[in-house]
Design an enzyme around this catalytic site. Structure first.
Site, PDB file in Angstrom:
ATOM      1  N   SER A  19       0.826  -1.215   0.000  1.00 41.62           N
ATOM      2  CA  SER A  19       0.000   0.000   0.000  1.00 41.62           C
ATOM      3  C   SER A  19       0.859   1.263   0.000  1.00 41.62           C
ATOM      4  O   SER A  19       1.900   1.309   0.667  1.00 41.62           O
ATOM      5  CB  SER A  19      -0.878   0.047   1.259  1.00 41.62           C
ATOM      6  OG  SER A  19      -1.802  -1.004   1.280  1.00 41.62           O
ATOM      7  N   TYR A 156      -9.913   4.076 -16.413  1.00 41.84           N
ATOM      8  CA  TYR A 156      -9.854   4.634 -15.048  1.00 41.84           C
ATOM      9  C   TYR A 156     -11.236   5.204 -14.681  1.00 41.84           C
ATOM     10  O   TYR A 156     -11.607   5.276 -13.518  1.00 41.84           O
ATOM     11  CB  TYR A 156      -8.756   5.697 -14.963  1.00 41.84           C
ATOM     12  CG  TYR A 156      -8.332   6.027 -13.561  1.00 41.84           C
ATOM     13  CD1 TYR A 156      -7.865   5.052 -12.695  1.00 41.84           C
ATOM     14  CD2 TYR A 156      -8.386   7.342 -13.085  1.00 41.84           C
ATOM     15  CE1 TYR A 156      -7.488   5.354 -11.398  1.00 41.84           C
ATOM     16  CE2 TYR A 156      -7.992   7.663 -11.799  1.00 41.84           C
ATOM     17  CZ  TYR A 156      -7.549   6.663 -10.962  1.00 41.84           C
ATOM     18  OH  TYR A 156      -7.166   6.968  -9.679  1.00 41.84           O
ATOM     19  N   LYS A 163     -11.141  11.558  -8.705  1.00 46.66           N
ATOM     20  CA  LYS A 163      -9.849  12.199  -8.384  1.00 46.66           C
ATOM     21  C   LYS A 163      -9.870  13.690  -8.742  1.00 46.66           C
ATOM     22  O   LYS A 163      -9.267  14.514  -8.045  1.00 46.66           O
ATOM     23  CB  LYS A 163      -8.697  11.486  -9.104  1.00 46.66           C
ATOM     24  CG  LYS A 163      -8.410  10.070  -8.584  1.00 46.66           C
ATOM     25  CD  LYS A 163      -8.068  10.034  -7.102  1.00 46.66           C
ATOM     26  CE  LYS A 163      -7.591   8.666  -6.659  1.00 46.66           C
ATOM     27  NZ  LYS A 163      -7.564   8.537  -5.191  1.00 46.66           N
TER      28      LYS A 163
HETATM   29  N1  LIG Z   1      -1.646   2.374  -6.911  1.00 49.95           N
HETATM   30  C1  LIG Z   1      -1.616   3.366  -7.767  1.00 49.95           C
HETATM   31  O1  LIG Z   1      -1.189   3.218  -8.915  1.00 49.95           O
HETATM   32  C2  LIG Z   1      -2.081   4.732  -7.334  1.00 49.95           C
HETATM   33  C3  LIG Z   1      -1.657   5.854  -8.057  1.00 49.95           C
HETATM   34  C4  LIG Z   1      -2.097   7.105  -7.652  1.00 49.95           C
HETATM   35  C5  LIG Z   1      -2.936   7.239  -6.562  1.00 49.95           C
HETATM   36  N2  LIG Z   1      -3.324   6.118  -5.883  1.00 49.95           N
HETATM   37  C6  LIG Z   1      -4.209   6.302  -4.730  1.00 49.95           C
HETATM   38  O2  LIG Z   1      -3.525   5.918  -3.557  1.00 49.95           O
HETATM   39  C7  LIG Z   1      -4.489   5.622  -2.551  1.00 49.95           C
HETATM   40  C8  LIG Z   1      -4.110   4.305  -1.883  1.00 49.95           C
HETATM   41  O3  LIG Z   1      -4.264   3.245  -2.799  1.00 49.95           O
HETATM   42  P1  LIG Z   1      -3.170   2.098  -2.983  1.00 49.95           P
HETATM   43  O4  LIG Z   1      -2.799   2.101  -4.417  1.00 49.95           O
HETATM   44  O5  LIG Z   1      -2.141   2.186  -1.952  1.00 49.95           O
HETATM   45  O6  LIG Z   1      -4.043   0.759  -2.815  1.00 49.95           O
HETATM   46  P2  LIG Z   1      -4.435  -0.079  -1.508  1.00 49.95           P
HETATM   47  O7  LIG Z   1      -5.451  -1.057  -1.984  1.00 49.95           O
HETATM   48  O8  LIG Z   1      -3.234  -0.618  -0.848  1.00 49.95           O
HETATM   49  O9  LIG Z   1      -5.104   1.020  -0.568  1.00 49.95           O
HETATM   50  C9  LIG Z   1      -6.438   1.434  -0.718  1.00 49.95           C
HETATM   51  C10 LIG Z   1      -6.997   1.513   0.679  1.00 49.95           C
HETATM   52  O10 LIG Z   1      -8.325   2.036   0.669  1.00 49.95           O
HETATM   53  C11 LIG Z   1      -8.981   1.403   1.748  1.00 49.95           C
HETATM   54  N3  LIG Z   1     -10.445   1.546   1.655  1.00 49.95           N
HETATM   55  C12 LIG Z   1     -11.272   1.179   0.647  1.00 49.95           C
HETATM   56  N4  LIG Z   1     -12.556   1.402   1.006  1.00 49.95           N
HETATM   57  C13 LIG Z   1     -12.530   1.932   2.269  1.00 49.95           C
HETATM   58  C14 LIG Z   1     -13.517   2.353   3.180  1.00 49.95           C
HETATM   59  N5  LIG Z   1     -14.835   2.274   2.903  1.00 49.95           N
HETATM   60  N6  LIG Z   1     -13.123   2.839   4.391  1.00 49.95           N
HETATM   61  C15 LIG Z   1     -11.805   2.923   4.714  1.00 49.95           C
HETATM   62  N7  LIG Z   1     -10.821   2.537   3.880  1.00 49.95           N
HETATM   63  C16 LIG Z   1     -11.178   2.039   2.669  1.00 49.95           C
HETATM   64  C17 LIG Z   1      -8.565  -0.049   1.606  1.00 49.95           C
HETATM   65  O11 LIG Z   1      -8.828  -0.800   2.778  1.00 49.95           O
HETATM   66  C18 LIG Z   1      -7.088   0.115   1.345  1.00 49.95           C
HETATM   67  O12 LIG Z   1      -6.354   0.105   2.533  1.00 49.95           O
HETATM   68  C19 LIG Z   1      -5.842   5.622  -3.246  1.00 49.95           C
HETATM   69  O13 LIG Z   1      -6.461   6.881  -3.062  1.00 49.95           O
HETATM   70  C20 LIG Z   1      -5.463   5.455  -4.699  1.00 49.95           C
HETATM   71  O14 LIG Z   1      -6.443   5.932  -5.595  1.00 49.95           O
HETATM   72  C21 LIG Z   1      -2.906   4.881  -6.235  1.00 49.95           C
END
Ligand SMILES: NC(=O)c1ccc[n+]([C@@H]2O[C@H](COP(=O)([O-])OP(=O)(O)OC[C@H]3O[C@@H](n4cnc5c(N)ncnc54)[C@H](O)[C@@H]3O)[C@@H](O)[C@H]2O)c1
Length: 270
Positions: A19, A156, A163
């Site tokens: 994560s 997406y 976003k």
């Molecule tokens: N992975 C990528 O490529 C990327 C790129 C840019 C931004 N992001 C953003 O980074 C952030 C973290 O995502 P990640 O990629 O680390 O994936 P991840 O799956 O590890 O983390 C997503 C988190 O959101 C939590 N979540 C989902 N629904 C929820 C709810 N109802 N209540 C509380 N928590 C909830 C999940 O439990 C999880 O821990 C997100 O906002 C994602 O959009 C990710």
């Protein structure tokens, strides 16, 4: 002395060691912050507790951000254990898997509501609820966005719309909380292989393309995001608020992709 020494940081969104929130927790821990963690569902509790332990923390509480009572309970938990708060890391997003299959045109009303509620409204709700704990502490909030907010990234879909709303929310909240001395910023991270990312149809192709054509020609890491979050939440960033900082190895500066190879072939014949 670490950049976040003496600061108390709430980390949301850790699901596992891949994560982005885990990368942020790692950097925060290195810089001396005290950490508390939330998890979304009972299934995640054990893993998040183990991860928290690795960072010397036993402050772990359930917070499904779609539930107002969980958010209220989170405030109570932090109030009882810490009494004050300096930093909030919002690293949460969700949309039902089907929403990433077709195009935006196929978005369901329910999918749209869920994506906006979990991925955008949660930032407003958490900020409002936890604000009293940050009183007088020049607090800092950081959330996670992606380039799909600015440009079309096929598949997406509704998350791109969410976003865009999230980045706008950051600007509006920045205005609201400035009167309390607090700041809020977003990090627009390049693609990282996480659980959330794998919901997106064709994510591996997106990752391959982005890695190949960014100026550094390599993927970003969760530590790259973590170290930027340290800066944004430290006092060194005291005049930065409402900003979206790209941590993407420069991908977003490119206008045309793949020209270098074409030019080499045409001009130099190799
Ligand atoms: N992975 C990528 O490529 C990327 C790129 C840019 C931004 N992001 C953003 O980074 C952030 C973290 O995502 P990640 O990629 O680390 O994936 P991840 O799956 O590890 O983390 C997503 C988190 O959101 C939590 N979540 C989902 N629904 C929820 C709810 N109802 N209540 C509380 N928590 C909830 C999940 O439990 C999880 O821990 C997100 O906002 C994602 O959009 C990710």
């Amino acid at each position: 002395m670490g950049l976040l020494e003496g600061k108390r940081a709430l980390i949301t969104g850790v699901a596992n060691e891949r994560s982005i929130a885990y990368g942020i927790a790692k950097s925060f821990h290195r810089e001396g912050a005290q950490l508390a963690f939330t998890y979304a569902t009972p299934k995640l509790e054990k893993r998040v507790r183990e991860i928290a332990k690795g960072f010397g923390s036993d402050l772990v509480v359930k917070c499904d951000v779609s539930l107002d009572e969980d958010i209220k309970n989170l405030k109570k938990f932090l109030e009882e254990n810490w009494g004050s708060l300096d930093i909030i890391v919002h690293s949460i997003a969700y949309a039902p898997k089907e929403e990433f299959k077709g195009g935006v045109i196929d978005t369901s009303r329910e999918g749209f509501k869920i994506a906006m509620d979990i991925s955008v409204y949660s930032l407003i709700a958490l900020t409002r609820e936890l604000l009293p704990l940050m009183e007088g502490r020049n607090g800092a909030i950081v959330t996670l966005s992606y380039y799909g907010a600015e440009k079309v990234v096929p598949h997406y879909n509704v998350m791109g719309i969410a976003k865009a709303a999230l980045e706008s929310t950051v600007r509006y909240l920045a205005y609201d909380i400035a009167k309390h001395g607090h700041r809020i910023n977003a990090i627009s991270a390049g693609p990282v292989k996480t659980l959330a990312a794998y919901s997106i149809t064709g994510f591996h192709l997106l990752m391959e393309h982005t890695t190949k054509v960014n100026p550094f020609g390599k993927p970003i890491t969760i530590e790259d995001v973590g170290d930027t979050a340290v800066f944004l939440c430290s006092d060194w960033a005291r005049a930065i608020t409402g900003e979206v900082v790209h941590v993407d190895n420069g991908y977003h500066i490119m206008g045309v992709f793949g020209r270098e190879e074409e030019i080499k072939k045409e001009v130099y014949g190799d």
